[in-house]
Design a protein around this motif. Structure first.
Motif, PDB file in Angstrom:
ATOM      1  N   GLU A  89       0.931  -0.965   0.024  1.00  0.00           N
ATOM      2  CA  GLU A  89       0.071  -0.149  -0.028  1.00  0.00           C
ATOM      3  C   GLU A  89       0.617   1.278  -0.133  1.00  0.00           C
ATOM      4  OE1 GLU A  89      -2.005   0.943   3.737  1.00  0.00           O
ATOM      5  OE2 GLU A  89      -0.851  -0.411   4.806  1.00  0.00           O
ATOM      6  N   LEU A  90       0.382   2.263  -0.511  1.00  0.00           N
ATOM      7  CA  LEU A  90       0.906   3.500  -0.485  1.00  0.00           C
ATOM      8  C   LEU A  90       0.167   4.236   0.728  1.00  0.00           C
ATOM      9  CD1 LEU A  90       2.778   5.867  -1.569  1.00  0.00           C
ATOM     10  CD2 LEU A  90       0.647   6.609  -3.215  1.00  0.00           C
ATOM     11  N   LEU A  91       1.043   4.633   1.790  1.00  0.00           N
ATOM     12  CA  LEU A  91       0.772   5.247   2.902  1.00  0.00           C
ATOM     13  C   LEU A  91       0.261   6.692   2.553  1.00  0.00           C
ATOM     14  CD1 LEU A  91       3.421   4.216   5.510  1.00  0.00           C
ATOM     15  CD2 LEU A  91       1.196   3.171   4.942  1.00  0.00           C
ATOM     16  N   GLN A  92      -0.716   7.135   2.729  1.00  0.00           N
ATOM     17  CA  GLN A  92      -1.566   8.414   2.579  1.00  0.00           C
ATOM     18  C   GLN A  92      -1.186   9.277   3.601  1.00  0.00           C
ATOM     19  OE1 GLN A  92      -5.512   7.833   1.836  1.00  0.00           O
ATOM     20  NE2 GLN A  92      -5.064   6.663  -0.107  1.00  0.00           N
ATOM     21  N   ARG A  93      -0.668  10.472   3.661  1.00  0.00           N
ATOM     22  CA  ARG A  93      -0.427  11.550   4.534  1.00  0.00           C
ATOM     23  C   ARG A  93      -1.647  12.334   4.790  1.00  0.00           C
ATOM     24  NH1 ARG A  93       2.095  17.142   4.730  1.00  0.00           N
ATOM     25  NH2 ARG A  93       3.323  17.117   6.675  1.00  0.00           N
ATOM     26  N   LYS A  94      -2.249  12.140   6.267  1.00  0.00           N
ATOM     27  CA  LYS A  94      -3.404  12.969   6.689  1.00  0.00           C
ATOM     28  C   LYS A  94      -2.868  13.671   7.990  1.00  0.00           C
ATOM     29  CE  LYS A  94      -6.749   9.554   4.958  1.00  0.00           C
ATOM     30  NZ  LYS A  94      -7.913   8.886   5.278  1.00  0.00           N
ATOM     31  N   LEU A  95      -3.103  14.899   8.198  1.00  0.00           N
ATOM     32  CA  LEU A  95      -3.163  15.544   9.437  1.00  0.00           C
ATOM     33  C   LEU A  95      -1.617  15.748   9.733  1.00  0.00           C
ATOM     34  CD1 LEU A  95      -6.254  14.515  11.297  1.00  0.00           C
ATOM     35  CD2 LEU A  95      -6.032  16.567   9.829  1.00  0.00           C
ATOM     36  N   GLY A  96      -0.706  15.665   8.612  1.00  0.00           N
ATOM     37  CA  GLY A  96       0.751  15.795   8.914  1.00  0.00           C
ATOM     38  C   GLY A  96       1.360  14.475   9.204  1.00  0.00           C
ATOM     39  N   ARG A  97       0.633  13.454   8.936  1.00  0.00           N
ATOM     40  CA  ARG A  97       1.407  12.252   9.405  1.00  0.00           C
ATOM     41  C   ARG A  97       1.151  11.012   8.616  1.00  0.00           C
ATOM     42  NH1 ARG A  97      -2.247  12.633  13.651  1.00  0.00           N
ATOM     43  NH2 ARG A  97      -3.566  10.913  13.695  1.00  0.00           N
ATOM     44  N   TYR A  98       2.030   9.959   8.413  1.00  0.00           N
ATOM     45  CA  TYR A  98       1.771   8.732   7.882  1.00  0.00           C
ATOM     46  C   TYR A  98       1.493   7.824   8.680  1.00  0.00           C
ATOM     47  CZ  TYR A  98       4.207  11.056   4.098  1.00  0.00           C
ATOM     48  OH  TYR A  98       4.809  12.049   3.306  1.00  0.00           O
ATOM     49  N   GLU A  99       0.496   6.757   8.529  1.00  0.00           N
ATOM     50  CA  GLU A  99       0.183   5.723   9.582  1.00  0.00           C
ATOM     51  C   GLU A  99       0.268   4.371   9.237  1.00  0.00           C
ATOM     52  OE1 GLU A  99      -2.941   6.572  12.681  1.00  0.00           O
ATOM     53  OE2 GLU A  99      -3.934   4.942  11.614  1.00  0.00           O
ATOM     54  N   LEU A 100       1.172   3.604   9.818  1.00  0.00           N
ATOM     55  CA  LEU A 100       0.986   2.226   9.531  1.00  0.00           C
ATOM     56  C   LEU A 100       0.352   1.405  10.821  1.00  0.00           C
ATOM     57  CD1 LEU A 100       2.562   0.411   7.369  1.00  0.00           C
ATOM     58  CD2 LEU A 100       4.286   0.124   8.900  1.00  0.00           C
TER      59      LEU A 100
ATOM     60  N   ALA B 236       0.286   1.379  20.764  1.00  0.00           N
ATOM     61  CA  ALA B 236      -0.852   0.591  20.561  1.00  0.00           C
ATOM     62  C   ALA B 236      -2.067   0.400  21.589  1.00  0.00           C
ATOM     63  CB  ALA B 236      -0.024  -1.003  20.766  1.00  0.00           C
ATOM     64  N   THR B 237      -3.035   0.020  21.170  1.00  0.00           N
ATOM     65  CA  THR B 237      -4.224   0.084  22.259  1.00  0.00           C
ATOM     66  C   THR B 237      -4.133  -0.978  23.532  1.00  0.00           C
ATOM     67  OG1 THR B 237      -5.561  -1.484  20.767  1.00  0.00           O
ATOM     68  CG2 THR B 237      -6.018   0.812  20.349  1.00  0.00           C
ATOM     69  N   PHE B 238      -3.304  -1.729  23.333  1.00  0.00           N
ATOM     70  CA  PHE B 238      -3.052  -2.942  24.289  1.00  0.00           C
ATOM     71  C   PHE B 238      -1.909  -2.657  25.009  1.00  0.00           C
ATOM     72  CE2 PHE B 238      -1.581  -4.467  20.333  1.00  0.00           C
ATOM     73  CZ  PHE B 238      -0.214  -4.929  20.716  1.00  0.00           C
ATOM     74  N   LEU B 239      -1.075  -1.671  25.023  1.00  0.00           N
ATOM     75  CA  LEU B 239       0.225  -1.451  25.367  1.00  0.00           C
ATOM     76  C   LEU B 239       0.125  -1.294  26.935  1.00  0.00           C
ATOM     77  CD1 LEU B 239       2.771   0.143  22.949  1.00  0.00           C
ATOM     78  CD2 LEU B 239       2.896  -2.249  23.851  1.00  0.00           C
ATOM     79  N   SER B 240       0.704  -2.076  28.062  1.00  0.00           N
ATOM     80  CA  SER B 240       0.279  -1.803  29.466  1.00  0.00           C
ATOM     81  C   SER B 240       1.830  -1.036  29.782  1.00  0.00           C
ATOM     82  CB  SER B 240       0.079  -3.004  30.041  1.00  0.00           C
ATOM     83  OG  SER B 240       1.310  -3.844  29.836  1.00  0.00           O
TER      84      SER B 240
ATOM     85  N   GLY C  15      -4.435 -16.763  28.750  1.00  0.00           N
ATOM     86  CA  GLY C  15      -4.933 -15.576  28.152  1.00  0.00           C
ATOM     87  C   GLY C  15      -3.806 -14.638  27.786  1.00  0.00           C
ATOM     88  N   THR C  16      -4.035 -13.822  26.722  1.00  0.00           N
ATOM     89  CA  THR C  16      -2.957 -12.894  26.158  1.00  0.00           C
ATOM     90  C   THR C  16      -3.225 -11.603  26.427  1.00  0.00           C
ATOM     91  OG1 THR C  16      -1.655 -12.563  24.409  1.00  0.00           O
ATOM     92  CG2 THR C  16      -3.744 -13.330  23.817  1.00  0.00           C
ATOM     93  N   LEU C  17      -2.239 -10.729  26.577  1.00  0.00           N
ATOM     94  CA  LEU C  17      -2.473  -9.299  26.700  1.00  0.00           C
ATOM     95  C   LEU C  17      -2.484  -8.533  25.261  1.00  0.00           C
ATOM     96  CD1 LEU C  17       0.328  -8.583  29.640  1.00  0.00           C
ATOM     97  CD2 LEU C  17      -2.485  -8.137  29.570  1.00  0.00           C
ATOM     98  N   ILE C  18      -2.274  -9.368  24.347  1.00  0.00           N
ATOM     99  CA  ILE C  18      -1.955  -8.913  22.935  1.00  0.00           C
ATOM    100  C   ILE C  18      -3.247  -8.769  22.451  1.00  0.00           C
ATOM    101  CG2 ILE C  18      -0.466  -8.804  20.861  1.00  0.00           C
ATOM    102  CD1 ILE C  18       0.989  -8.609  23.218  1.00  0.00           C
ATOM    103  N   ASP C  19      -4.014  -7.597  22.172  1.00  0.00           N
ATOM    104  CA  ASP C  19      -5.235  -7.694  21.711  1.00  0.00           C
ATOM    105  C   ASP C  19      -5.882  -6.023  21.239  1.00  0.00           C
ATOM    106  OD1 ASP C  19      -7.819  -8.010  20.960  1.00  0.00           O
ATOM    107  OD2 ASP C  19      -8.739  -8.535  22.886  1.00  0.00           O
ATOM    108  N   GLY C  20      -5.387  -5.852  19.980  1.00  0.00           N
ATOM    109  CA  GLY C  20      -5.763  -4.503  19.576  1.00  0.00           C
ATOM    110  C   GLY C  20      -4.727  -4.150  18.410  1.00  0.00           C
ATOM    111  N   ASP C  21      -4.633  -2.697  18.058  1.00  0.00           N
ATOM    112  CA  ASP C  21      -4.118  -2.325  16.973  1.00  0.00           C
ATOM    113  C   ASP C  21      -2.569  -1.842  17.573  1.00  0.00           C
ATOM    114  OD1 ASP C  21      -6.258  -2.680  15.544  1.00  0.00           O
ATOM    115  OD2 ASP C  21      -6.822  -0.644  15.737  1.00  0.00           O
ATOM    116  N   PHE C  22      -1.653  -1.963  16.650  1.00  0.00           N
ATOM    117  CA  PHE C  22      -0.319  -1.714  16.808  1.00  0.00           C
ATOM    118  C   PHE C  22       0.085  -0.691  15.712  1.00  0.00           C
ATOM    119  CE2 PHE C  22       4.270  -1.870  16.180  1.00  0.00           C
ATOM    120  CZ  PHE C  22       4.785  -1.875  17.591  1.00  0.00           C
ATOM    121  N   ILE C  23       0.302   0.495  16.036  1.00  0.00           N
ATOM    122  CA  ILE C  23       0.327   1.726  15.198  1.00  0.00           C
ATOM    123  C   ILE C  23       1.689   2.585  15.192  1.00  0.00           C
ATOM    124  CG2 ILE C  23      -0.746   4.019  14.477  1.00  0.00           C
ATOM    125  CD1 ILE C  23      -3.205   2.868  16.048  1.00  0.00           C
TER     126      ILE C  23
END
Length: 878
Positions: A140-151, A183-187, A222-230
């Motif tokens: 994919e080509l990362l699109q710049r939005k609001l001054g940043r690229y997001e993976l 990440a949404t799951f980072l403790s 159970g695992t803590l890894i559950d969500g988005d890594f950005i």
């Protein structure tokens, strides 16, 4: 394990695992390896599992990837044999699929879509004590939005993984200004495990928790890894000409100068038809109040509200003074939903307002004219309700002199109509999802277009040096975004060429030019053996295909045909899964079947809600296969039998007069009984259709001596010889000897019967002054396997599975809802593909669940007739 299963089946997901018997599968590794080279991302997801069982198992691989990405490769390695997916023209893939189905081979779905992500899934039968390795690649080509690229990488393993790692390498010759990872799951425990190294032109990010570090608690699985890594980042921008990369005869030009913003003239056109009532109107009001506070004082704005009638706040655009903004906000606070949907006249009113103000010289010469339309439905009012005619009217009226942005609110909107209309008028469309963050979505879109920097931008390259250019003219450049142009160099030995960029700026015309030469990548990255060397060509192909697909939606029939043909040829040449192609994955032969194909499709935004399934025949699963279903009744009243292991669901409605009491569950062996009473609307709505809902449930466990009455008003429990009353307005918890109750304030009641089934009842609160609707309840069952095989009732009869087959898919009355033939209980039923809402995760808006709809009160699917389930009292048996 369900005793009816003759073969073990295990869901094994690369980034989302779940399983009937996950303990029989050993997950060796899950790796995500992403290389970003000048904004072009190449991601490889690999996962390896081992079947520890002494019998074969069906293992499912599932991964979510960004909707803007194209799959380029998929393979499975089983016992040393590699099976590789092949990209084919969609129609040819479909014919291969249908041929396999007609010959009795298994076949199934491997693509569905969500808000930001698309889901790829495939299953394969693995022999005892054997390995399987899955590899998925996308670009994919990362699109710049609001001054940043997001993976973004979505990770939901649901189980511990021996070797889990996410590795991202970013190469930006322009220079990296910053890199941020979250990440949404980072403790606090996991945060230090994210390793980040950033130099001038390279960033390396890795995350590799051990199995112990993944654990949710000591000793548990159970695992803590559950969500988005950005990973988000931006690059350095030191010159107005932008940055140009030349590699292997292809170039890419990135242009995002820092310039003063232009004033804009924006007309907000807001749908206030009846379907916008309730939460949608509240969220629109909330978003508009926030947006108005952000309108710059140099801007001009107007507000148009429409249903069947067009209402303007003022007859012309108004300068965004503090006083005018305050007055507009008061106007927005008073808006309410009313009648039908006259999109044509509403947008034409906005166009005429902008044209008139231009003619009267009320607007600054160097300013951007734009219309932002927000609607949730189909045009159904006024002289023009035909979508094609409306598009023609808008194109003629606008004449390329302003931009039209269309925001489609919710799932029922005709998104394709809005998408084409916006692209025909120098704008774009965006879907606003019905969810708690809808107001933030609306505001976020406005933020993207709030600050234009340049108008009518042209990127010039020498005709004798460059060909096969992607789009090089842009109506606007907004702050925080980026223009990207790619092309082919006619002379591969060309070392430099002249580039010029022109546009209309705030006070004068913008013009910049310069000589461009190829950078030496070996100097930038001397220690890197491989940095995705052909990225410029693949980026050019990716961008060209995307733009051809956009053009194929508008223009003359010949233009549409030509652009579609070009996009198809390039998709096949570069092995991209696009809306025109499918990836055919041939599963290996097994003892039970011959080799069989699966189809991976790319869905468009206009169709993803309607096609979360595709060509699903009954043969997708063995006839003896009976996974344990999930089930509920909610809404008007919609009965849903979810079959998650089959990736499918069945649904039906029950229509009867208010006051009727139905038996939902009865299990004479355990003494459990559940009945529900329906209630109707306050009065007949304008369309004449009276909706009915469950408003009262009676739950009895005779053996335990428990009796529970739940209504939209309160909750009454009888146990141990006395009554206890609870209110929905209070959070409460009761732990008794035979039953536990948990009340979540104004939301849900969880009923847990000792050593038995668990029920969840949801409270749907409706605006008290709503002219028609009332509060109602939804009923969901958990742990159904704890009930006896003799359980029955409108829901209970499905607790232990249902045998059925679906075939002969064909067009229905509504194009996006095809019909099919269902073979169930010795009968042939005509069924329709549709969707119902599951409110378990979002009690306000719900989530759409695709299902096969059985008509006429479930006739043919339920045992007997619906009248057989009517009882005389809330605690009476049939």
């Amino acid at each position: 394990m369900n005793p009816r299963l003759t073969r073990e089946e295990t869901h094994f997901y690369l980034l989302t695992f779940s399983s009937v018997s996950l303990s029989q599968v050993e997950v060796h590794s899950v790796t995500v390896d992403c290389t970003v080279t000048s904004r072009f991302a190449h991601t490889v997801m690999t996962s390896k599992a081992f079947n520890k069982a002494n019998s074969s198992q069906e293992i499912f691989f599932e991964v979510e990837l960004p909707k803007t990405a194209f799959i380029t490769n998929f393979s499975m390695e089983i016992e040393g044999q590699v099976y590789v997916g092949e990209v084919k023209e969609k129609e040819k893939a479909k014919k291969q699929y249908e041929k396999a189905v007609s010959s009795g081979q298994t076949a199934g779905l491997v693509k569905a879509s969500g808000r930001k992500m698309e889901k790829f899934s495939v299953s394969v039968n693995i022999a005892a004590e054997s390995n399987v390795t899955f590899v998925l690649t996308y670009e994919e080509l990362l699109q710049r939005k609001l001054g940043r690229y997001e993976l973004l990488t979505r990770v939901k393993p649901k189980t511990l993984v021996q070797d889990f790692q996410i590795v991202t390498n970013i190469y930006e010759p322009q220079g990296i200004s910053y890199v941020d990872t979250h990440a949404t799951f980072l403790s606090n425990e996991l945060l230090p495990l994210v390793e980040k190294t950033v130099t001038d032109r390279k960033a390396h990010i890795s995350f590799s928790p051990t199995m112990e570090q993944q654990r949710k608690c000591p000793g548990c699985d159970g695992t803590l890894i559950d969500g988005d890594f950005i990973v988000s980042y931006d690059v350095k921008r030191e010159k107005n000409l932008g940055d140009i990369q030349i590699v292997n005869g292809y170039f890419v030009h990135f242009f995002a100068p820092e310039l003063p913003k232009l004033p804009k003239n924006v007309v907000f056109v807001i749908d206030i038809s009846g379907s916008m009532s309730g939460r949608k109107m509240e969220q629109t009001r909330e978003a508009m109040l926030a947006i108005l506070q952000q309108v710059h004082e140099d801007d001009h704005f107007a507000i148009i509200l429409f249903d069947s009638v067009i209402e303007t706040w003022k007859d012309s655009l108004t300068k965004a003074t503090k006083e005018n903004i305050t007055e507009a906000m008061d106007y927005i606070r008073r808006m309410n939903s009313r009648g039908a949907t006259n999109i044509n006249d509403a947008v034409l009113t906005a166009v005429n307002m902008l044209v008139k103000d231009r003619q009267m010289e009320r607007l600054p010469d160097r300013s951007a004219d734009m219309i932002i339309l927000l609607t949730d439905g189909m045009p159904n009012e006024g002289k023009y309700s035909n979508t094609g005619k409306i598009q023609e009217n808008m194109r003629t009226a606008i004449g390329g002199n302003m931009s039209l942005y269309c925001l489609g609110f919710g799932n029922d909107v005709d998104y394709s109509f809005l998408d084409v209309m916006s692209k025909q008028n120098k704008g774009l469309a965006r879907r606003i999802f019905e969810a708690s963050d809808a107001a933030a979505q609306l505001q976020g879109f406005y933020d993207e277009v709030a600050s234009p920097l340049l108008l009518e931008v042209d990127m010039h390259y020498p005709d004798n040096a460059v060909d096969s250019l992607t789009t090089s003219h842009f109506s606007y450049l907004f702050n925080g975004t980026e223009i990207v142009v790619a092309g082919h160099l006619m002379d591969n030995d060309l070392d430099n060429f002249l580039v010029e960029v022109v546009g209309q700026g705030l006070e004068e015309d913008f013009r910049v030019q310069g000589q461009v030469s190829a950078a030496d990548w070996d100097v930038f990255y001397p220690d890197e053996e491989y940095i995705f060397g052909d990225f410029t060509e693949r980026l050019w192909a990716y961008l060209t295909i995307q733009q051809l697909l956009d053009k194929s939606k508008s223009g003359t029939p010949d233009e549409k045909a030509n652009t579609t043909a070009k996009a198809l040829d390039m998709s096949l040449q570069y092995n991209f899964v696009t809306p025109l192609t499918s990836m055919v994955v041939t599963k290996p032969e097994t003892e039970d079947s011959t080799s069989s194909p699966l189809i991976a499709d790319k869905l468009t935004e206009g169709t993803w809600r309607k096609q979360t399934y595709n060509y699903i025949p009954a043969q997708s699963y063995p006839r003896h296969y009976q996974p344990a279903p999930a089930y509920f009744v909610d809404g008007d009243p919609h009965f849903m039998i979810e079959l998650p292991d089959r990736g499918d669901a069945l649904c039906f409605n029950i229509n009867d007069k208010p006051g009727t009491i139905f038996n939902l569950v009865r299990d004479s062996n355990s003494g459990i009984l559940v009945n529900g009473e329906i209630i109707g609307d306050k009065k007949t709505p304008p369309d004449g259709k009276i909706n009915t809902y469950f408003w009262r449930f009676g739950i009895v466990h005779q053996t335990l001596g428990v009796r529970l009455e739940v209504s939209t008003e309160d909750i009454s429990l009888f146990q141990d010889g006395k009554w206890v009353k609870l209110l929905w307005s209070d959070a409460a918890s009761i732990k008794g000897s035979n039953v536990d109750l948990l009340v979540t304030k104004d939301r849900s009641l969880t009923v847990t019967l000792r050593d038995s089934v668990k029920f969840v009842i949801l409270l749907h609160k409706v605006w008290k002054k709503h002219p028609y609707h009332r509060d109602y309840l939804g009923f969901y069952t958990l742990d159904s396997h704890l009930l006896s095989p003799g359980v029955h009732g409108l829901l209970g009869q499905f607790y232990h599975g249902i045998n059925y087959e679906v075939a002969h898919l064909h067009p229905g009355k509504v194009p996006e809802k095809p019909d099919a033939t269902m073979y169930v209980k010795g009968q042939e039923l005509n069924v329709t593909r549709g969707w119902q809402r599951d409110f378990r995760n979002d009690v306000k808006n719900g989530e759409n669940v695709p299902c096969w709809f059985i008509h006429n009160n479930g006739t043919g699917l339920i045992d007997g007739h619906v009248r057989d389930y009517i009882v005389s009292g809330l605690f009476k048996s049939v």
